[in-house]
Design an enzyme around this catalytic site. Structure first.
Site, PDB file in Angstrom:
ATOM      1  N   ASP A  27      19.971  29.582 -44.413  1.00 12.04           N
ATOM      2  CA  ASP A  27      20.186  29.362 -45.840  1.00 12.04           C
ATOM      3  C   ASP A  27      19.526  30.537 -46.566  1.00 12.04           C
ATOM      4  OD1 ASP A  27      20.560  28.127 -48.379  1.00 12.04           O
ATOM      5  OD2 ASP A  27      18.520  27.325 -48.255  1.00 12.04           O
ATOM      6  N   ASP A  29      18.379  30.477 -50.497  1.00 14.33           N
ATOM      7  CA  ASP A  29      17.364  30.042 -51.462  1.00 14.33           C
ATOM      8  C   ASP A  29      16.293  29.172 -50.812  1.00 14.33           C
ATOM      9  OD1 ASP A  29      18.989  31.363 -53.214  1.00 14.33           O
ATOM     10  OD2 ASP A  29      19.807  29.559 -54.162  1.00 14.33           O
TER      11      ASP A  29
END
Length: 240
Positions: A27, A29
């Site tokens: 991922d 963020d």
């Protein structure tokens, strides 16, 4: 800790496990960097978590592919930041788009693009819902609390290795069970054939010459119905 030192430690960690994933998916963020893209401007200079780049470089040097699965609603900002950080070209797949599927769509696209099975992937993310959804696809998934780091890498590789080893053992046991079932069926068929051959009165003289083990097999194939019909004094039964 500098990137090179992190890279060396990551290489050591990977050297301790027998099985490595073919693809590690990250991922963005709060996993690779400590912010939400939509809250930043393209003009800013982003920063990764301290150990993120060293880990990415180690995976690349080890021949393990890396990919991105992000639900960021601002993929333009995310891509700009990846370019500014000089890591965009490292990723074999970059799926950055908003979605309500908790990244199952992202992984389906990654799978189609890379042709790598889900059970050969490792995934890092900071949201439980994404971890739960992707885990159900067969991907080994690790929840990170403060970005990806050496501890998370160690945990992920260890979990991946354990899961794959268990899958192989399960498959091996399943194949061994099927093999035994086939073997037992063949033995039963063979025993039935022998029984049908020798149950005739004219063949009973040969039964006394059989080994105790074969006699036991033949005895098991003499059914209750046969005994009731022929009587316990039947010459075949006496010869056993």
């Amino acid at each position: 800790m500098g990137d090179e030192r992190v890279k060396n430690e990551a290489m050591e960690i990977m050297g301790l496990v027998q099985l490595l994933p073919r693809l590690v998916v990250f991922d963005l963020d709060y996993t690779l960097w400590p912010f939400y893209c939509e809250c930043r401007s393209k003009r800013e200079m982003p920063k990764l978590y301290p150990q993120a780049k060293g880990i990415l470089c180690a995976l690349k040097d080890k021949g393990v592919g890396v990919a991105i699965a992000s639900r960021s609603p601002t993929p333009d900002i995310a891509n700009t930041f990846l370019e500014k950080l000089g890591i965009k070209s490292m990723f074999v797949a970059q799926e950055i788009f908003s979605s309500w599927t908790h990244k199952t769509d992202h992984f389906q696209r990654i799978n189609r693009r890379t042709q790598i099975p889900y059970n050969e992937m490792l995934f890092f993310d900071d949201e439980d819902r994404n971890i739960d959804a992707v885990s159900k696809m067969g991907v080994t998934s690790i929840l990170v609390g403060n970005g990806v780091n050496l501890g998370a890498l160690r945990q992920g590789l260890s979990k991946f290795s354990q899961i794959v080893r268990l899958q192989k053992e399960t498959n091996k046991d399943g194949k061994e069970f099927q093999k035994n079932q086939v073997h037992q069926k063949r033995r039963r068929n063979k025993s039935s054939t022998i029984f049908e051959t020798v149950k005739d009165e004219d063949q009973t003289d040969h039964v006394s010459q059989f080994s105790p083990k074969l006699k036991l097999v033949l005895a098991k194939h003499i059914t209750k119905q046969y005994l009731q019909t022929e009587g316990s004094q039947h010459s075949l039964w006496r010869s056993l």
